[in-house]
Design a protein around this motif. Structure first.
Motif, mmCIF file in Angstrom:
data_model
loop_
_atom_site.group_PDB
_atom_site.id
_atom_site.type_symbol
_atom_site.label_atom_id
_atom_site.label_comp_id
_atom_site.label_asym_id
_atom_site.label_seq_id
_atom_site.Cartn_x
_atom_site.Cartn_y
_atom_site.Cartn_z
ATOM 1 N N LYS A 40 0.841 -1.193 0.000
ATOM 2 C CA LYS A 40 0.000 0.000 0.000
ATOM 3 C C LYS A 40 0.877 1.244 0.000
ATOM 4 C CE LYS A 40 -1.894 1.575 3.620
ATOM 5 N NZ LYS A 40 -3.135 1.624 4.357
ATOM 6 N N ARG A 41 0.237 2.383 -0.129
ATOM 7 C CA ARG A 41 0.910 3.661 0.064
ATOM 8 C C ARG A 41 0.621 4.073 1.509
ATOM 9 N NH1 ARG A 41 -1.069 5.885 -3.812
ATOM 10 N NH2 ARG A 41 0.605 5.877 -5.349
ATOM 11 N N PHE A 42 1.601 3.945 2.375
ATOM 12 C CA PHE A 42 1.398 4.170 3.805
ATOM 13 C C PHE A 42 1.305 5.662 4.113
ATOM 14 C CE2 PHE A 42 3.200 -0.053 3.683
ATOM 15 C CZ PHE A 42 2.488 -0.736 4.658
ATOM 16 N N LYS A 43 0.298 6.027 4.899
ATOM 17 C CA LYS A 43 0.143 7.404 5.368
ATOM 18 C C LYS A 43 1.010 7.620 6.608
ATOM 19 C CE LYS A 43 -4.570 7.715 3.541
ATOM 20 N NZ LYS A 43 -4.697 6.346 3.022
ATOM 21 N N PRO A 44 1.408 8.868 6.893
ATOM 22 C CA PRO A 44 2.317 9.118 8.023
ATOM 23 C C PRO A 44 1.826 8.563 9.354
ATOM 24 C CG PRO A 44 2.165 11.069 6.647
ATOM 25 C CD PRO A 44 1.157 10.103 6.117
ATOM 26 N N ASP A 45 0.525 8.722 9.652
ATOM 27 C CA ASP A 45 0.031 8.217 10.939
ATOM 28 C C ASP A 45 0.051 6.690 10.981
ATOM 29 O OD1 ASP A 45 -3.133 7.314 10.457
ATOM 30 O OD2 ASP A 45 -2.426 8.846 9.081
ATOM 31 N N GLN A 46 -0.083 6.039 9.810
ATOM 32 C CA GLN A 46 -0.012 4.581 9.760
ATOM 33 C C GLN A 46 1.423 4.105 9.974
ATOM 34 O OE1 GLN A 46 -1.760 4.090 5.897
ATOM 35 N NE2 GLN A 46 -3.863 4.026 6.687
ATOM 36 N N GLU A 47 2.378 4.839 9.398
ATOM 37 C CA GLU A 47 3.790 4.537 9.641
ATOM 38 C C GLU A 47 4.097 4.660 11.129
ATOM 39 O OE1 GLU A 47 6.095 3.465 7.674
ATOM 40 O OE2 GLU A 47 5.845 4.217 5.620
ATOM 41 N N ALA A 48 3.600 5.743 11.746
ATOM 42 C CA ALA A 48 3.845 5.969 13.163
ATOM 43 C C ALA A 48 3.232 4.866 14.013
ATOM 44 C CB ALA A 48 3.295 7.336 13.585
ATOM 45 N N ARG A 49 2.053 4.394 13.617
ATOM 46 C CA ARG A 49 1.388 3.327 14.367
ATOM 47 C C ARG A 49 2.200 2.039 14.301
ATOM 48 N NH1 ARG A 49 -3.766 2.198 16.336
ATOM 49 N NH2 ARG A 49 -4.584 4.220 15.700
ATOM 50 N N LEU A 50 2.735 1.712 13.137
ATOM 51 C CA LEU A 50 3.564 0.510 13.007
ATOM 52 C C LEU A 50 4.837 0.627 13.840
ATOM 53 C CD1 LEU A 50 3.191 -0.251 9.192
ATOM 54 C CD2 LEU A 50 2.347 -1.657 11.085
ATOM 55 N N GLU A 51 5.443 1.821 13.842
ATOM 56 C CA GLU A 51 6.641 2.027 14.661
ATOM 57 C C GLU A 51 6.318 1.855 16.141
ATOM 58 O OE1 GLU A 51 8.236 5.842 13.727
ATOM 59 O OE2 GLU A 51 8.616 5.339 11.612
ATOM 60 N N GLU A 52 5.172 2.391 16.552
ATOM 61 C CA GLU A 52 4.741 2.256 17.947
ATOM 62 C C GLU A 52 4.546 0.793 18.308
ATOM 63 O OE1 GLU A 52 0.911 3.401 20.775
ATOM 64 O OE2 GLU A 52 1.162 4.379 18.834
ATOM 65 N N ALA A 53 3.914 0.039 17.413
ATOM 66 C CA ALA A 53 3.678 -1.375 17.678
ATOM 67 C C ALA A 53 4.994 -2.145 17.748
ATOM 68 C CB ALA A 53 2.790 -1.965 16.584
ATOM 69 N N GLU A 54 5.951 -1.762 16.890
ATOM 70 C CA GLU A 54 7.256 -2.427 16.898
ATOM 71 C C GLU A 54 7.994 -2.148 18.202
ATOM 72 O OE1 GLU A 54 10.844 -3.113 13.676
ATOM 73 O OE2 GLU A 54 9.861 -1.174 13.754
ATOM 74 N N GLU A 55 7.958 -0.894 18.650
ATOM 75 C CA GLU A 55 8.628 -0.531 19.901
ATOM 76 C C GLU A 55 7.943 -1.165 21.108
ATOM 77 O OE1 GLU A 55 8.493 3.681 19.917
ATOM 78 O OE2 GLU A 55 9.950 3.907 18.278
ATOM 79 N N ALA A 56 6.620 -1.307 21.063
ATOM 80 C CA ALA A 56 5.857 -1.820 22.208
ATOM 81 C C ALA A 56 6.138 -3.287 22.480
ATOM 82 C CB ALA A 56 4.363 -1.617 21.973
ATOM 83 N N THR A 57 6.771 -3.986 21.531
ATOM 84 C CA THR A 57 7.100 -5.390 21.736
ATOM 85 C C THR A 57 7.946 -5.581 22.982
ATOM 86 O OG1 THR A 57 7.015 -5.801 19.351
ATOM 87 C CG2 THR A 57 8.187 -7.419 20.681
ATOM 88 N N GLU A 58 8.767 -4.567 23.289
ATOM 89 C CA GLU A 58 9.668 -4.670 24.436
ATOM 90 C C GLU A 58 8.995 -4.277 25.746
ATOM 91 O OE1 GLU A 58 12.581 -6.043 23.951
ATOM 92 O OE2 GLU A 58 12.075 -6.164 21.824
ATOM 93 N N ASN A 59 7.792 -3.714 25.694
ATOM 94 C CA ASN A 59 7.135 -3.251 26.919
ATOM 95 C C ASN A 59 6.565 -4.412 27.714
ATOM 96 O OD1 ASN A 59 7.679 -0.646 26.219
ATOM 97 N ND2 ASN A 59 5.601 -0.134 25.588
ATOM 98 N N PRO A 60 6.694 -4.384 29.037
ATOM 99 C CA PRO A 60 6.119 -5.453 29.854
ATOM 100 C C PRO A 60 4.608 -5.346 29.937
ATOM 101 C CG PRO A 60 7.059 -3.756 31.253
ATOM 102 C CD PRO A 60 7.412 -3.390 29.839
ATOM 103 N N ASP A 61 3.958 -6.467 30.157
ATOM 104 C CA ASP A 61 2.521 -6.475 30.403
ATOM 105 C C ASP A 61 2.264 -6.007 31.830
ATOM 106 O OD1 ASP A 61 2.428 -9.552 28.613
ATOM 107 O OD2 ASP A 61 1.898 -7.567 27.860
ATOM 108 N N VAL A 62 1.196 -5.255 32.019
ATOM 109 C CA VAL A 62 0.897 -4.680 33.327
ATOM 110 C C VAL A 62 -0.518 -5.048 33.751
ATOM 111 C CG1 VAL A 62 0.722 -2.549 34.670
ATOM 112 C CG2 VAL A 62 2.445 -2.738 32.876
ATOM 113 N N ALA A 63 -0.665 -5.444 35.008
ATOM 114 C CA ALA A 63 -1.977 -5.655 35.612
ATOM 115 C C ALA A 63 -2.167 -4.625 36.709
ATOM 116 C CB ALA A 63 -2.095 -7.066 36.176
ATOM 117 N N ILE A 64 -3.395 -4.128 36.853
ATOM 118 C CA ILE A 64 -3.720 -3.182 37.915
ATOM 119 C C ILE A 64 -4.800 -3.804 38.790
ATOM 120 C CG2 ILE A 64 -4.593 -0.882 38.490
ATOM 121 C CD1 ILE A 64 -3.664 0.066 35.754
ATOM 122 N N ALA A 65 -4.487 -3.998 40.080
ATOM 123 C CA ALA A 65 -5.460 -4.500 41.052
ATOM 124 C C ALA A 65 -5.851 -3.348 41.964
ATOM 125 C CB ALA A 65 -4.873 -5.647 41.862
#
Length: 355
Positions: free
Chosen positions: A115-140
């Motif tokens: 596809k022709r990626f729009k800037p916000d779509q590029e940013a979303r993919l980058e965010e998803a790629e970076e978030a792979t390293e984030n830990p899962d969090v539970a709130i009690a």
């Protein structure tokens, strides 16, 4: 999200090979894919002949590779699946060309996107790629007689359990330890990398002591935070305090909560803010936008044939960025996104007032 390969094609299009690694990644892809894109992957399919009749295969499906021209995209959160439907334009079996097919994309399944990626779509993919390293969090969140357990995801928070029952004195009262034990059991099942224990008063400290003595593997993941309420209100308070950011550098939800609070405060003061499509478009043309705020599901709608705003939303996004503004796409699944939807789905924090 794992991005395995990126290839530039003619006409400004790109081909990305991605592997979604979580439900969050499937949620992100929902807002990256749109009609007219080409998506390819491995699938199974009951064979159809050219006369459009099903071959009698006894219900068996055949494995094959297909590429489809995207027509529909649906995220099924509770099934952990993204459904992408459209006409088959390439296939490992040529006799299937032209038929309609739905790719059921799940975690760990490789997908090719052209596809022709729009800037916000590029940013979303980058965010998803970076978030792979984030830990899962539970709130009690805990108080006398009740407790709630939520998990934090990029698309919002989700309640996993509500535990109630009077504690203290009385015919129907039960030991506080029973409540704490149930909380511990729920938290163990979530298998989160980090746990925030919050609530009013001293009940959370007592809950933590119980976990230390009885569920030490859970207790070692716990950070305690004060909150005036439990349940959804308590979780929102925890997020606004930035407690989750101590574990996940900065979460999408916290940023959105900060921006919507700033927006509503400016609107109340008659200060530097704009909301609604026409007013935001005018702000973009004047170069007044400091940060553009837009809800993801509305952005997707306005890019398609069902748009209602009467403006070119991509032109507004592009103009805002070209004139030095930042763009934040809100999740419609979380309260800040709901608040922004109530303001028309699009707004902006401005450098200066327009009037």
């Amino acid at each position: 999200m794992q991005i395995k390969d990126r290839e530039r094609l003619d006409g400004g299009r790109e081909r990305l090979t991605v592997v979604p690694e979580s439900v969050d990644d499937l949620w992100h892809l929902q807002y990256v894919l749109e009609p007219g894109d080409r998506v390819a992957g491995d699938t199974t399919r009951r064979i159809q002949r050219n006369d459009d009749q099903m071959r009698d295969t006894g219900g068996e499906r055949e494995h094959m590779w297909v590429a489809i021209a995207v027509e529909t995209v649906e995220f099924h959160k509770f099934a952990n699946r993204l459904r992408v439907g459209g006409e088959i334009v390439a296939c490992s079996r040529e006799d299937q060309l032209g038929f309609h097919h739905t790719l059921n994309v799940e975690e760990r399944e490789e997908l090719s996107i052209e596809k022709r990626f729009k800037p916000d779509q590029e940013a979303r993919l980058e965010e998803a790629e970076e978030a792979t390293e984030n830990p899962d969090v539970a709130i009690a969140t805990v108080e006398e007689g009740q407790a709630h357990v939520h998990t934090v995801a990029q698309y919002g928070t989700e309640e996993r359990a509500t535990i109630t029952g009077p504690t203290g004195k009385g015919e129907y009262a039960r030991e506080r330890s029973e409540l704490f034990a149930e909380v511990g059991d729920v938290l163990k099942r979530q298998d989160a990398d980090a746990i925030i224990l919050a609530g009013p008063g001293f009940t959370k400290q007592d809950a933590y002591k119980y976990l230390e003595e009885n569920e030490p593997e859970v207790a070692e993941k716990v950070t305690m935070v004060d909150a005036a309420a439990v349940g959804d209100r308590g979780v929102h308070e925890v997020l606004k305090r930035g407690a989750v950011a101590d574990v996940q550098q900065e979460t999408r939800i916290e940023r959105e909560a900060e921006y919507i609070d700033e927006l509503t405060e400016r609107i109340a003061q008659g200060a530097k803010a704009a909301y609604g499509p026409e007013e935001v478009k005018r702000a973009a043309e004047y170069g007044a936008i400091e940060r553009l705020l837009i809800v993801d599901d509305r952005l997707r709608q306005e890019r398609g044939p069902d748009g209602e705003w009467g403006i070119d939303v991509d032109d507004v996004v592009r103009t805002a960025e070209q004139k030095g503004g930042e763009v934040t796409v809100f999740s419609s699944e979380f309260p800040p996104g709901e608040q922004l939807s109530n303001l028309g789905g699009i707004a902006a924090l401005l450098r200066y007032r327009l009037d």
